[in-house]
Design an enzyme around this catalytic site. Structure first.
Site, PDB file in Angstrom:
ATOM      1  N   ARG A 211       0.830  -1.222   0.000  1.00 38.04           N
ATOM      2  CA  ARG A 211       0.000   0.000   0.000  1.00 38.04           C
ATOM      3  C   ARG A 211       0.857   1.263   0.000  1.00 38.04           C
ATOM      4  O   ARG A 211       1.823   1.365   0.745  1.00 38.04           O
ATOM      5  CB  ARG A 211      -0.897  -0.030   1.245  1.00 38.04           C
ATOM      6  CG  ARG A 211      -1.809   1.158   1.382  1.00 38.04           C
ATOM      7  CD  ARG A 211      -2.941   0.870   2.317  1.00 38.04           C
ATOM      8  NE  ARG A 211      -2.549   0.763   3.720  1.00 38.04           N
ATOM      9  CZ  ARG A 211      -3.418   0.524   4.698  1.00 38.04           C
ATOM     10  NH1 ARG A 211      -4.699   0.336   4.418  1.00 38.04           N
ATOM     11  NH2 ARG A 211      -3.018   0.428   5.950  1.00 38.04           N
ATOM     12  N   ARG A 251      -0.587  -5.288  14.302  1.00 35.07           N
ATOM     13  CA  ARG A 251      -1.889  -4.604  14.223  1.00 35.07           C
ATOM     14  C   ARG A 251      -3.018  -5.620  14.054  1.00 35.07           C
ATOM     15  O   ARG A 251      -4.113  -5.466  14.606  1.00 35.07           O
ATOM     16  CB  ARG A 251      -1.883  -3.598  13.063  1.00 35.07           C
ATOM     17  CG  ARG A 251      -1.178  -2.306  13.445  1.00 35.07           C
ATOM     18  CD  ARG A 251      -0.616  -1.575  12.246  1.00 35.07           C
ATOM     19  NE  ARG A 251      -1.610  -1.236  11.258  1.00 35.07           N
ATOM     20  CZ  ARG A 251      -1.323  -0.961   9.985  1.00 35.07           C
ATOM     21  NH1 ARG A 251      -0.070  -0.999   9.551  1.00 35.07           N
ATOM     22  NH2 ARG A 251      -2.273  -0.658   9.148  1.00 35.07           N
TER      23      ARG A 251
HETATM   24  N1  LIG Z   1      -9.817   3.771  18.092  1.00 31.05           N
HETATM   25  C1  LIG Z   1      -8.494   3.674  18.291  1.00 31.05           C
HETATM   26  N2  LIG Z   1      -8.035   3.449  19.531  1.00 31.05           N
HETATM   27  C2  LIG Z   1      -6.741   3.335  19.780  1.00 31.05           C
HETATM   28  N3  LIG Z   1      -5.782   3.420  18.824  1.00 31.05           N
HETATM   29  C3  LIG Z   1      -6.182   3.640  17.557  1.00 31.05           C
HETATM   30  C4  LIG Z   1      -7.563   3.799  17.221  1.00 31.05           C
HETATM   31  N4  LIG Z   1      -7.651   4.013  15.891  1.00 31.05           N
HETATM   32  C5  LIG Z   1      -6.398   3.998  15.409  1.00 31.05           C
HETATM   33  N5  LIG Z   1      -5.511   3.769  16.413  1.00 31.05           N
HETATM   34  C6  LIG Z   1      -4.038   3.677  16.290  1.00 31.05           C
HETATM   35  O1  LIG Z   1      -3.655   4.135  14.993  1.00 31.05           O
HETATM   36  C7  LIG Z   1      -3.074   3.064  14.229  1.00 31.05           C
HETATM   37  C8  LIG Z   1      -3.496   3.190  12.753  1.00 31.05           C
HETATM   38  O2  LIG Z   1      -4.898   3.094  12.648  1.00 31.05           O
HETATM   39  P1  LIG Z   1      -5.620   3.040  11.218  1.00 31.05           P
HETATM   40  O3  LIG Z   1      -5.150   4.182  10.412  1.00 31.05           O
HETATM   41  O4  LIG Z   1      -7.062   2.910  11.438  1.00 31.05           O
HETATM   42  O5  LIG Z   1      -5.012   1.757  10.550  1.00 31.05           O
HETATM   43  P2  LIG Z   1      -5.328   0.208  10.791  1.00 31.05           P
HETATM   44  O6  LIG Z   1      -6.520  -0.075   9.934  1.00 31.05           O
HETATM   45  O7  LIG Z   1      -4.106  -0.393  10.290  1.00 31.05           O
HETATM   46  O8  LIG Z   1      -5.520  -0.032  12.233  1.00 31.05           O
HETATM   47  C9  LIG Z   1      -3.538   1.788  14.921  1.00 31.05           C
HETATM   48  O9  LIG Z   1      -2.659   0.707  14.705  1.00 31.05           O
HETATM   49  C10 LIG Z   1      -3.558   2.239  16.384  1.00 31.05           C
HETATM   50  O10 LIG Z   1      -2.256   2.266  16.935  1.00 31.05           O
END
Ligand SMILES: Nc1ncnc2c1ncn2[C@@H]1O[C@H](COP(=O)(O)OP(=O)(O)O)[C@@H](O)[C@H]1O
Length: 306
Positions: A211, A251
């Protein structure tokens, strides 16, 4: 009650003027996603004492293209602000690279919702090197959840901003734990539907590692499945700092640990979607679920005023 019924009858009657292609379901199966007419409901209309058809500046019909609709033919009714119609509140969840970003774009295009991605909100903090951003980055690098005291208020404040309240929202990547879900419930924030994108794990790792983001246009590419159109674009692509194989596995682990807890909060409104098909087919499933939800609302509002 009697006068309400009368009003609603008239309102339904006048709906036919909103589009030449109107049919009872045309607001839901809209061939032109930009018309947004599917957002109209009976409660969107209030009568005014004028023979012209006025548009409120914040209304869903204020989209420039909607002005092409033959509104002149619909006297006596004013299309009130979309806040009059109850805006949709949608949550979408799925493992990293399950296609949430792509689907969120398609959903917002068609339904006009405000897309709120917890990960994006956090990346803004990280990029700004704020105190919260610095703390968040430590967790994000490990593929772990950022602590609730940072995430919860950040998301809540975004959900309560006027655009989200007026247009409805599409919340992506939140909640990721039962405590995050409980926090929203405590604030009185409930979604109408919880969409879960399901993709087999092997495909996810490959999707993440390839990606890339075009920082200029915001477009997401995949080196193998959706390569950049030119050398120029290829040369400026960037990779998210947590999109490496090692970090995606962490993740994914975090996702699996938490998803069941979140699902149990929303089990009555969960729709599972097969995310392992072409993006148009994934969207077709989501679109069908949202359409059904809107139709159900229409039926309920009809039975309330009947
Ligand atoms: N609701 C949440 N609570 C806690 N940490 C979060 C949350 N959303 C995202 N994160 C943090 O941000 C990172 C990237 O999130 P995101 O962009 O949604 O990608 P992914 O789909 O890989 O999790 C996550 O791995 C986490 O560390």
């Amino acid at each position: 009650m009697g006068s309400n019924s009368c009003l609603n009858f008239a309102i339904t009657h006048h709906c036919v003027y909103l589009s030449p292609s109107f049919s009872p379901n045309s607001k839901l199966h809209n061939p032109n996603p930009n018309h947004n007419q599917f957002l109209l409901s009976r409660s969107s209309f209030i009568p005014i004492a004028t023979s012209s058809f006025a548009l409120h500046s914040n209304h869903t019909l204020s989209h420039p293209r909607s002005k092409k609709l033959p509104l002149r033919n619909a006297p006596n009714f004013y299309v009130a602000a979309s806040a009059k119609a109850v805006p949709l509140k949608v949550m979408i969840s799925g493992a990293p690279a399950s296609g949430k970003g792509t689907q969120c774009e398609l959903i917002t295009q068609k339904y006009g919702l405000v897309h709120i991605a917890a990960g994006d909100l956090l990346r803004v903090e990280v990029a700004a090197a704020s105190e919260n951003g610095k703390r968040a980055k430590e967790y994000m690098e490990k593929g772990e959840l950022v602590p609730d005291e940072i995430v919860v208020m950040m998301v809540k404040e975004r959900l309560l901003q006027p655009d989200s309240q007026e247009k409805g929202w599409l919340l992506d990547g939140y909640p990721r734990s039962s405590s995050q879900a409980a926090a929203l419930e405590d604030f009185g924030i409930h979604p109408d539907i919880f969409i879960l994108l399901e993709v087999p794990e092997d495909n996810l790792v490959e999707r993440v590692v390839g990606r890339r983001l075009d920082p200029l246009t915001g477009k997401i590419y995949h080196l193998k499945y959706s390569p950049p159109e030119s050398e120029e674009i290829a040369s400026r692509l960037t990779q998210r700092f947590d999109d490496t194989e090692e970090r995606v596995k962490l993740r994914l682990h975090t996702h699996h640990q938490n998803v069941e807890a979140v699902l149990s909060t929303y089990k009555d409104i969960t729709v599972k979607v097969n995310g392992n098909v072409a993006k148009e087919n994934v969207f077709a499933q989501i679109d069908a679920a949202l359409t059904e939800l809107l139709e159900q609302r229409e039926v309920n509002s009809g039975s309330l005023t009947a």
